[in-house]
Design a protein around this motif. Sequence first.
Motif, PDB file in Angstrom:
ATOM      1  N   UNK A  50       0.749  -1.436   0.068  1.00  0.00           N
ATOM      2  CA  UNK A  50       0.029  -0.104  -0.106  1.00  0.00           C
ATOM      3  C   UNK A  50       0.845   1.147   0.070  1.00  0.00           C
ATOM      4  N   UNK A  51       1.985   1.233  -0.536  1.00  0.00           N
ATOM      5  CA  UNK A  51       2.834   2.244  -0.710  1.00  0.00           C
ATOM      6  C   UNK A  51       2.617   2.994  -2.063  1.00  0.00           C
ATOM      7  N   UNK A  52       2.098   2.389  -3.048  1.00  0.00           N
ATOM      8  CA  UNK A  52       1.863   3.180  -4.395  1.00  0.00           C
ATOM      9  C   UNK A  52       0.456   2.635  -4.881  1.00  0.00           C
ATOM     10  N   UNK A  53      -0.160   3.347  -5.723  1.00  0.00           N
ATOM     11  CA  UNK A  53      -1.341   2.884  -6.194  1.00  0.00           C
ATOM     12  C   UNK A  53      -1.095   1.996  -7.540  1.00  0.00           C
ATOM     13  N   UNK A  54      -2.010   1.300  -7.971  1.00  0.00           N
ATOM     14  CA  UNK A  54      -1.854   0.041  -9.013  1.00  0.00           C
ATOM     15  C   UNK A  54      -1.387   0.901 -10.245  1.00  0.00           C
ATOM     16  N   UNK A  55      -1.815   2.073 -10.424  1.00  0.00           N
ATOM     17  CA  UNK A  55      -1.747   2.844 -11.734  1.00  0.00           C
ATOM     18  C   UNK A  55      -0.242   3.309 -11.685  1.00  0.00           C
ATOM     19  N   UNK A  56       0.634   3.276 -10.373  1.00  0.00           N
ATOM     20  CA  UNK A  56       2.142   3.627 -10.621  1.00  0.00           C
ATOM     21  C   UNK A  56       2.912   2.284 -11.081  1.00  0.00           C
ATOM     22  N   UNK A  57       2.559   1.005 -11.011  1.00  0.00           N
ATOM     23  CA  UNK A  57       3.208  -0.084 -11.567  1.00  0.00           C
ATOM     24  C   UNK A  57       2.864  -0.178 -12.932  1.00  0.00           C
ATOM     25  N   UNK A  58       1.898   0.366 -13.490  1.00  0.00           N
ATOM     26  CA  UNK A  58       1.601   0.433 -15.014  1.00  0.00           C
ATOM     27  C   UNK A  58       2.405   1.448 -15.595  1.00  0.00           C
ATOM     28  N   UNK A  64       5.893   0.538 -16.145  1.00  0.00           N
ATOM     29  CA  UNK A  64       6.139  -0.322 -17.239  1.00  0.00           C
ATOM     30  C   UNK A  64       5.887   0.590 -18.601  1.00  0.00           C
ATOM     31  N   UNK A  65       4.927   1.437 -18.420  1.00  0.00           N
ATOM     32  CA  UNK A  65       4.709   2.319 -19.560  1.00  0.00           C
ATOM     33  C   UNK A  65       6.046   3.353 -19.926  1.00  0.00           C
ATOM     34  N   UNK A  66       6.805   3.547 -18.826  1.00  0.00           N
ATOM     35  CA  UNK A  66       7.955   4.339 -18.714  1.00  0.00           C
ATOM     36  C   UNK A  66       8.917   3.580 -19.550  1.00  0.00           C
ATOM     37  N   UNK A  97      16.577  -0.210 -12.067  1.00  0.00           N
ATOM     38  CA  UNK A  97      15.997   0.846 -10.877  1.00  0.00           C
ATOM     39  C   UNK A  97      14.542   1.376 -11.516  1.00  0.00           C
ATOM     40  N   UNK A  98      13.808   0.654 -11.981  1.00  0.00           N
ATOM     41  CA  UNK A  98      12.289   1.221 -12.692  1.00  0.00           C
ATOM     42  C   UNK A  98      11.637   2.187 -11.688  1.00  0.00           C
ATOM     43  N   UNK A  99      10.954   2.995 -12.510  1.00  0.00           N
ATOM     44  CA  UNK A  99      10.160   3.926 -11.412  1.00  0.00           C
ATOM     45  C   UNK A  99       9.426   5.022 -12.563  1.00  0.00           C
ATOM     46  N   UNK A 100       8.413   5.685 -11.806  1.00  0.00           N
ATOM     47  CA  UNK A 100       7.615   6.550 -12.616  1.00  0.00           C
ATOM     48  C   UNK A 100       7.731   7.820 -11.964  1.00  0.00           C
ATOM     49  N   UNK A 101       6.656   8.705 -12.427  1.00  0.00           N
ATOM     50  CA  UNK A 101       6.680  10.110 -11.677  1.00  0.00           C
ATOM     51  C   UNK A 101       5.828   9.847 -10.332  1.00  0.00           C
ATOM     52  N   UNK A 102       6.062  10.808  -9.348  1.00  0.00           N
ATOM     53  CA  UNK A 102       5.318  10.901  -8.267  1.00  0.00           C
ATOM     54  C   UNK A 102       3.938  11.123  -8.435  1.00  0.00           C
ATOM     55  N   UNK A 103       3.462  11.546  -9.286  1.00  0.00           N
ATOM     56  CA  UNK A 103       2.046  12.052  -9.603  1.00  0.00           C
ATOM     57  C   UNK A 103       1.328  10.689 -10.182  1.00  0.00           C
ATOM     58  N   UNK A 157      11.543   1.912  -7.389  1.00  0.00           N
ATOM     59  CA  UNK A 157      11.639   3.277  -6.709  1.00  0.00           C
ATOM     60  C   UNK A 157      10.133   3.737  -6.585  1.00  0.00           C
ATOM     61  N   UNK A 158       9.923   4.410  -5.563  1.00  0.00           N
ATOM     62  CA  UNK A 158       8.659   5.379  -5.519  1.00  0.00           C
ATOM     63  C   UNK A 158       9.092   6.448  -4.770  1.00  0.00           C
ATOM     64  N   UNK A 159       8.715   7.615  -5.093  1.00  0.00           N
ATOM     65  CA  UNK A 159       9.167   8.776  -4.505  1.00  0.00           C
ATOM     66  C   UNK A 159       8.102   9.760  -4.736  1.00  0.00           C
ATOM     67  N   UNK A 160       7.695  10.540  -3.590  1.00  0.00           N
ATOM     68  CA  UNK A 160       6.525  11.552  -3.872  1.00  0.00           C
ATOM     69  C   UNK A 160       6.861  12.846  -3.830  1.00  0.00           C
ATOM     70  N   UNK A 161       8.149  13.094  -3.989  1.00  0.00           N
ATOM     71  CA  UNK A 161       8.629  14.419  -4.310  1.00  0.00           C
ATOM     72  C   UNK A 161       9.982  14.378  -4.821  1.00  0.00           C
ATOM     73  N   UNK A 162      10.593  15.352  -5.326  1.00  0.00           N
ATOM     74  CA  UNK A 162      11.776  15.317  -5.646  1.00  0.00           C
ATOM     75  C   UNK A 162      13.012  15.147  -4.621  1.00  0.00           C
TER      76      UNK A 162
END
Length: 145
Positions: A33-41, A44-46, A62-68, A101-106
């Motif tokens: 419960x640290x990220x939304x399901x949308x973050x995982x996709x 992958x999209x990134x 180190x896959x990641x996406x944008x905080x938003x 990686x998941x980060x909610x701010x820079x």
Amino acid sequence: MKFLDKSLVALDVNANSPEEAIRETGKLLYESELVEDSYVEAMVNSFNENGPYFVLAPNIAMPHARPEDGVKEACVSFIRLKEPVRFGHDSNDPVQLVFGLGASSSDEHLSVLQKLMGLLGDPANIDKLLEVNNHDEINHIIGGN
């Protein structure tokens, strides 16, 4: 920050493609419960849109996406793949160690990366991560930094 907590680590995971590897590491973040399901996709999209830019060193992605895209709390998950996977990087393939990686701010992003670089900056730690058998051994490596 949740950094390689026990629920965020899986060893000898089966993945046959970069997308599967990204989803497996993202699933650990989502199930905790640290990220939304949308973050995982979004991770992958990134990869699909930008290629293997996050394959930062031999054996390490180190896959990641944008905080938003759906990060609730700064976090890092880790999977070690049972068999290495080619992400399409010229010099750092194949990959066996995948850190989600998941980060909610820079600012959080920088602190997450600093913590990871502290761990991965020592080649001996990378060798150890390829060999560990359980989470206690990972904690020992992290504690040594």
